[in-house]
Design an enzyme around this catalytic site. Structure first.
Site, PDB file in Angstrom:
ATOM      1  N   SER A   5       0.827  -1.188   0.000  1.00 55.96           N
ATOM      2  CA  SER A   5       0.000   0.000   0.000  1.00 55.96           C
ATOM      3  C   SER A   5       0.864   1.241   0.000  1.00 55.96           C
ATOM      4  O   SER A   5       1.923   1.275   0.607  1.00 55.96           O
ATOM      5  CB  SER A   5      -0.896   0.004   1.241  1.00 55.96           C
ATOM      6  OG  SER A   5      -1.745   1.109   1.208  1.00 55.96           O
ATOM      7  N   CYS A   6       0.405   2.222  -0.713  1.00 57.40           N
ATOM      8  CA  CYS A   6       0.998   3.553  -0.693  1.00 57.40           C
ATOM      9  C   CYS A   6      -0.161   4.490  -0.411  1.00 57.40           C
ATOM     10  O   CYS A   6      -1.031   4.667  -1.254  1.00 57.40           O
ATOM     11  CB  CYS A   6       1.652   3.853  -2.035  1.00 57.40           C
ATOM     12  SG  CYS A   6       2.593   5.374  -2.077  1.00 57.40           S
ATOM     13  N   ASP A   7      -0.239   5.002   0.792  1.00 60.46           N
ATOM     14  CA  ASP A   7      -1.404   5.771   1.231  1.00 60.46           C
ATOM     15  C   ASP A   7      -1.029   7.186   1.626  1.00 60.46           C
ATOM     16  O   ASP A   7       0.008   7.411   2.222  1.00 60.46           O
ATOM     17  CB  ASP A   7      -2.026   5.149   2.488  1.00 60.46           C
ATOM     18  CG  ASP A   7      -2.479   3.738   2.274  1.00 60.46           C
ATOM     19  OD1 ASP A   7      -3.559   3.562   1.720  1.00 60.46           O
ATOM     20  OD2 ASP A   7      -1.735   2.807   2.658  1.00 60.46           O
TER      21      ASP A   7
END
Length: 197
Positions: A5-7
């Protein structure tokens, strides 16, 4: 499937305690890629018309740039996230759509993060800066060190009063003002994104 994930997230008053703005980001970049946290002071640029190099291409300089703190992969000019002296914060994520992703070198989304922070004293002005640069120079090129990986970008842009979501594909874009809170998330590869939904 391994989690990835890249949030980037933001929460605005009245959804926060004490009327605070909360902004944060995590990254899913390669585990062995060096990430630097750097400070760039404000500067006045007297030689108007001069160009300077971002990661791949040169762009026109502006008369004044603001002080910024950036988190960036060491091999490139731009940044994954950062904040400036006026309290503007920007983070970006990869997005995929129907349009083919350009491998031609142009501005990276991370270049646009840094340029938005250096040139804008509000979130809405940063959105305008990014859109103007996107329309003038385009986006494209390899976004990873040591492997081929290209993508278009989504940006979450915030200041002390408001926040904006900016979605892009090539030179196309759409923006929406955040109401209370928002989370931008990506996972590399369209098929993996679909598995998460």
């Amino acid at each position: 499937m391994e989690p990835c994930s890249c949030d980037t997230f933001v929460a605005l008053p009245p959804a926060t305690v004490g009327n605070r703005v909360i902004f944060g980001k995590n990254s899913d970049r390669l585990f062995d890629e060096v990430q630097e946290v750097i400070y760039c002071p404000a500067a006045v640029h007297n030689d108007l018309g001069k160009r300077f190099k971002c990661t791949y291409i040169e762009v026109d300089q502006v008369p004044e740039t603001y002080a910024v703190v950036l988190s960036r992969p060491a091999w490139l000019w731009g940044a994954e996230m950062g904040a400036n002296e006026h309290g503007v914060c920007i983070g970006n994520e990869a997005v995929w759509g129907r349009e083919d992703i350009s491998k031609e070198e142009a501005l990276l989304g991370m270049d646009l993060v840094r340029l938005g922070l250096e040139r804008a004293d509000t979130a809405e002005k940063a959105l305008d800066v990014i859109v103007d640069l996107l329309e003038k120079y385009g986006q494209g090129g390899n976004c990873a060190e040591g492997e081929e990986f290209s993508y278009y970008n989504s940006f979450l842009i915030a200041d002390r009063n408001e926040a904006w979501i900016l979605e892009t594909s090539g030179k196309y874009w759409a923006a929406e003002r955040v109401q209370a809170f928002h989370n931008n998330q990506d996972c590399p590869g369209a098929s993996r994104r679909e598995e998460l939904r």
